[in-house]
Design a protein around this motif. Structure first.
Motif, PDB file in Angstrom:
ATOM      1  N   PRO A   5      18.462 -60.785  39.804  1.00 52.47           N
ATOM      2  CA  PRO A   5      17.542 -59.649  39.963  1.00 52.47           C
ATOM      3  C   PRO A   5      16.518 -59.589  38.824  1.00 52.47           C
ATOM      4  O   PRO A   5      16.815 -59.930  37.675  1.00 52.47           O
ATOM      5  N   ARG A   6      15.319 -59.161  39.154  1.00 52.46           N
ATOM      6  CA  ARG A   6      14.226 -59.114  38.176  1.00 52.46           C
ATOM      7  C   ARG A   6      14.581 -58.291  36.945  1.00 52.46           C
ATOM      8  O   ARG A   6      14.257 -58.671  35.819  1.00 52.46           O
ATOM      9  N   HIS A   7      15.277 -57.164  37.126  1.00 55.85           N
ATOM     10  CA  HIS A   7      15.603 -56.345  35.962  1.00 55.85           C
ATOM     11  C   HIS A   7      16.516 -57.098  34.982  1.00 55.85           C
ATOM     12  O   HIS A   7      16.408 -56.933  33.771  1.00 55.85           O
ATOM     13  N   ARG A   8      17.381 -57.969  35.504  1.00 57.74           N
ATOM     14  CA  ARG A   8      18.234 -58.779  34.620  1.00 57.74           C
ATOM     15  C   ARG A   8      17.424 -59.872  33.943  1.00 57.74           C
ATOM     16  O   ARG A   8      17.642 -60.187  32.768  1.00 57.74           O
ATOM     17  N   LEU A   9      16.476 -60.465  34.679  1.00 58.08           N
ATOM     18  CA  LEU A   9      15.601 -61.471  34.080  1.00 58.08           C
ATOM     19  C   LEU A   9      14.838 -60.871  32.906  1.00 58.08           C
ATOM     20  O   LEU A   9      14.745 -61.469  31.832  1.00 58.08           O
ATOM     21  N   LEU A  10      14.313 -59.673  33.111  1.00 67.66           N
ATOM     22  CA  LEU A  10      13.554 -58.991  32.057  1.00 67.66           C
ATOM     23  C   LEU A  10      14.440 -58.635  30.866  1.00 67.66           C
ATOM     24  O   LEU A  10      14.025 -58.758  29.711  1.00 67.66           O
ATOM     25  N   SER A  11      15.654 -58.205  31.144  1.00 70.25           N
ATOM     26  CA  SER A  11      16.587 -57.862  30.083  1.00 70.25           C
ATOM     27  C   SER A  11      16.931 -59.086  29.239  1.00 70.25           C
ATOM     28  O   SER A  11      16.958 -59.018  28.004  1.00 70.25           O
ATOM     29  N   LEU A  12      17.188 -60.205  29.903  1.00 74.23           N
ATOM     30  CA  LEU A  12      17.490 -61.441  29.183  1.00 74.23           C
ATOM     31  C   LEU A  12      16.280 -61.904  28.376  1.00 74.23           C
ATOM     32  O   LEU A  12      16.417 -62.318  27.219  1.00 74.23           O
ATOM     33  N   LEU A  13      15.113 -61.829  28.964  1.00 73.02           N
ATOM     34  CA  LEU A  13      13.895 -62.240  28.268  1.00 73.02           C
ATOM     35  C   LEU A  13      13.675 -61.393  27.018  1.00 73.02           C
ATOM     36  O   LEU A  13      13.267 -61.903  25.978  1.00 73.02           O
ATOM     37  N   ALA A  14      13.969 -60.114  27.101  1.00 75.40           N
ATOM     38  CA  ALA A  14      13.800 -59.224  25.948  1.00 75.40           C
ATOM     39  C   ALA A  14      14.690 -59.645  24.775  1.00 75.40           C
ATOM     40  O   ALA A  14      14.347 -59.406  23.617  1.00 75.40           O
ATOM     41  N   GLU A  15      15.807 -60.295  25.063  1.00 77.94           N
ATOM     42  CA  GLU A  15      16.726 -60.748  24.011  1.00 77.94           C
ATOM     43  C   GLU A  15      16.280 -62.048  23.353  1.00 77.94           C
ATOM     44  O   GLU A  15      16.772 -62.403  22.282  1.00 77.94           O
ATOM     45  N   CYS A  16      15.396 -62.782  23.997  1.00 76.07           N
ATOM     46  CA  CYS A  16      14.965 -64.083  23.480  1.00 76.07           C
ATOM     47  C   CYS A  16      13.967 -63.913  22.333  1.00 76.07           C
ATOM     48  O   CYS A  16      13.071 -63.083  22.405  1.00 76.07           O
ATOM     49  N   THR A  17      14.145 -64.726  21.295  1.00 76.52           N
ATOM     50  CA  THR A  17      13.233 -64.710  20.152  1.00 76.52           C
ATOM     51  C   THR A  17      12.539 -66.056  19.957  1.00 76.52           C
ATOM     52  O   THR A  17      11.508 -66.127  19.305  1.00 76.52           O
ATOM     53  N   GLY A  18      13.148 -67.109  20.476  1.00 79.00           N
ATOM     54  CA  GLY A  18      12.644 -68.457  20.266  1.00 79.00           C
ATOM     55  C   GLY A  18      13.344 -69.161  19.124  1.00 79.00           C
ATOM     56  O   GLY A  18      13.205 -70.362  18.952  1.00 79.00           O
ATOM     57  N   ASP A  19      14.120 -68.435  18.342  1.00 77.34           N
ATOM     58  CA  ASP A  19      14.774 -69.005  17.164  1.00 77.34           C
ATOM     59  C   ASP A  19      16.293 -69.061  17.264  1.00 77.34           C
ATOM     60  O   ASP A  19      16.945 -69.443  16.299  1.00 77.34           O
ATOM     61  N   GLU A  20      16.843 -68.696  18.391  1.00 74.93           N
ATOM     62  CA  GLU A  20      18.296 -68.601  18.523  1.00 74.93           C
ATOM     63  C   GLU A  20      18.841 -69.688  19.441  1.00 74.93           C
ATOM     64  O   GLU A  20      18.150 -70.176  20.334  1.00 74.93           O
ATOM     65  N   ILE A  21      20.096 -70.017  19.216  1.00 73.17           N
ATOM     66  CA  ILE A  21      20.859 -70.841  20.146  1.00 73.17           C
ATOM     67  C   ILE A  21      22.014 -69.972  20.603  1.00 73.17           C
ATOM     68  O   ILE A  21      22.836 -69.545  19.794  1.00 73.17           O
ATOM     69  N   TRP A  22      22.038 -69.684  21.908  1.00 72.89           N
ATOM     70  CA  TRP A  22      23.097 -68.846  22.457  1.00 72.89           C
ATOM     71  C   TRP A  22      24.305 -69.703  22.788  1.00 72.89           C
ATOM     72  O   TRP A  22      24.168 -70.770  23.404  1.00 72.89           O
ATOM     73  N   SER A  23      25.485 -69.242  22.406  1.00 75.33           N
ATOM     74  CA  SER A  23      26.698 -69.974  22.759  1.00 75.33           C
ATOM     75  C   SER A  23      26.888 -69.922  24.273  1.00 75.33           C
ATOM     76  O   SER A  23      26.384 -69.014  24.949  1.00 75.33           O
ATOM     77  N   VAL A  24      27.611 -70.877  24.786  1.00 76.93           N
ATOM     78  CA  VAL A  24      27.905 -70.898  26.215  1.00 76.93           C
ATOM     79  C   VAL A  24      28.660 -69.633  26.604  1.00 76.93           C
ATOM     80  O   VAL A  24      28.385 -69.028  27.650  1.00 76.93           O
ATOM     81  N   ASP A  25      29.587 -69.190  25.755  1.00 81.17           N
ATOM     82  CA  ASP A  25      30.329 -67.953  26.040  1.00 81.17           C
ATOM     83  C   ASP A  25      29.398 -66.744  26.100  1.00 81.17           C
ATOM     84  O   ASP A  25      29.555 -65.873  26.959  1.00 81.17           O
TER      85      ASP A  25
END
Length: 113
Positions: A5-25
């Motif tokens: 859903p678009r609202h989840r896409l937007l929420s995830l995008l808001a968390e992105c900074t470009g400098d992080e590596i998210w763990s698989v978990d």
């Protein structure tokens, strides 16, 4: 049609900074589609020439880390929202600026970077 859903896409995008590596978990906890995790995850090695190249975890510096770069996730999120990200955009802008450009494109209703 988009599986996320678009609202989840937007929420995830808001968390992105470009400098992080998210763990698989963390990716799974954030309900990123498993196929995306499999496609985007990789093992990354720290570079120790500058602090910007070094990977930090809660335990401190690590030599290797398996996860998903949030810049790659931001590109996938943009594509899912119908925004075409030029193949050279990452090299041209850098990670943090590309993520911000994606966020700006979403807010402006643009469909291309």
């Amino acid at each position: 049609m988009n599986a996320v859903p678009r609202h989840r896409l937007l929420s995830l995008l808001a968390e992105c900074t470009g400098d992080e590596i998210w763990s698989v978990d963390h990716c799974r906890a954030r309900r990123i589609p498993e196929t995306w995790i499999q496609q985007l995850s990789d093992a990354y090695e720290s570079g120790f020439k500058s602090d910007h190249q070094t990977i930090y975890t809660a335990d401190g510096v690590t030599n290797q880390y398996h996860g998903v770069r949030d810049v790659d996730l931001a590109i996938r999120l943009a594509e899912s929202m119908g925004i075409h990200v030029d193949a050279n955009a990452l090299a041209r802008l850098g990670r943090a600026r590309l993520v911000q450009a994606i966020k700006d494109a979403v807010m402006n209703g643009d469909d291309e970077l």
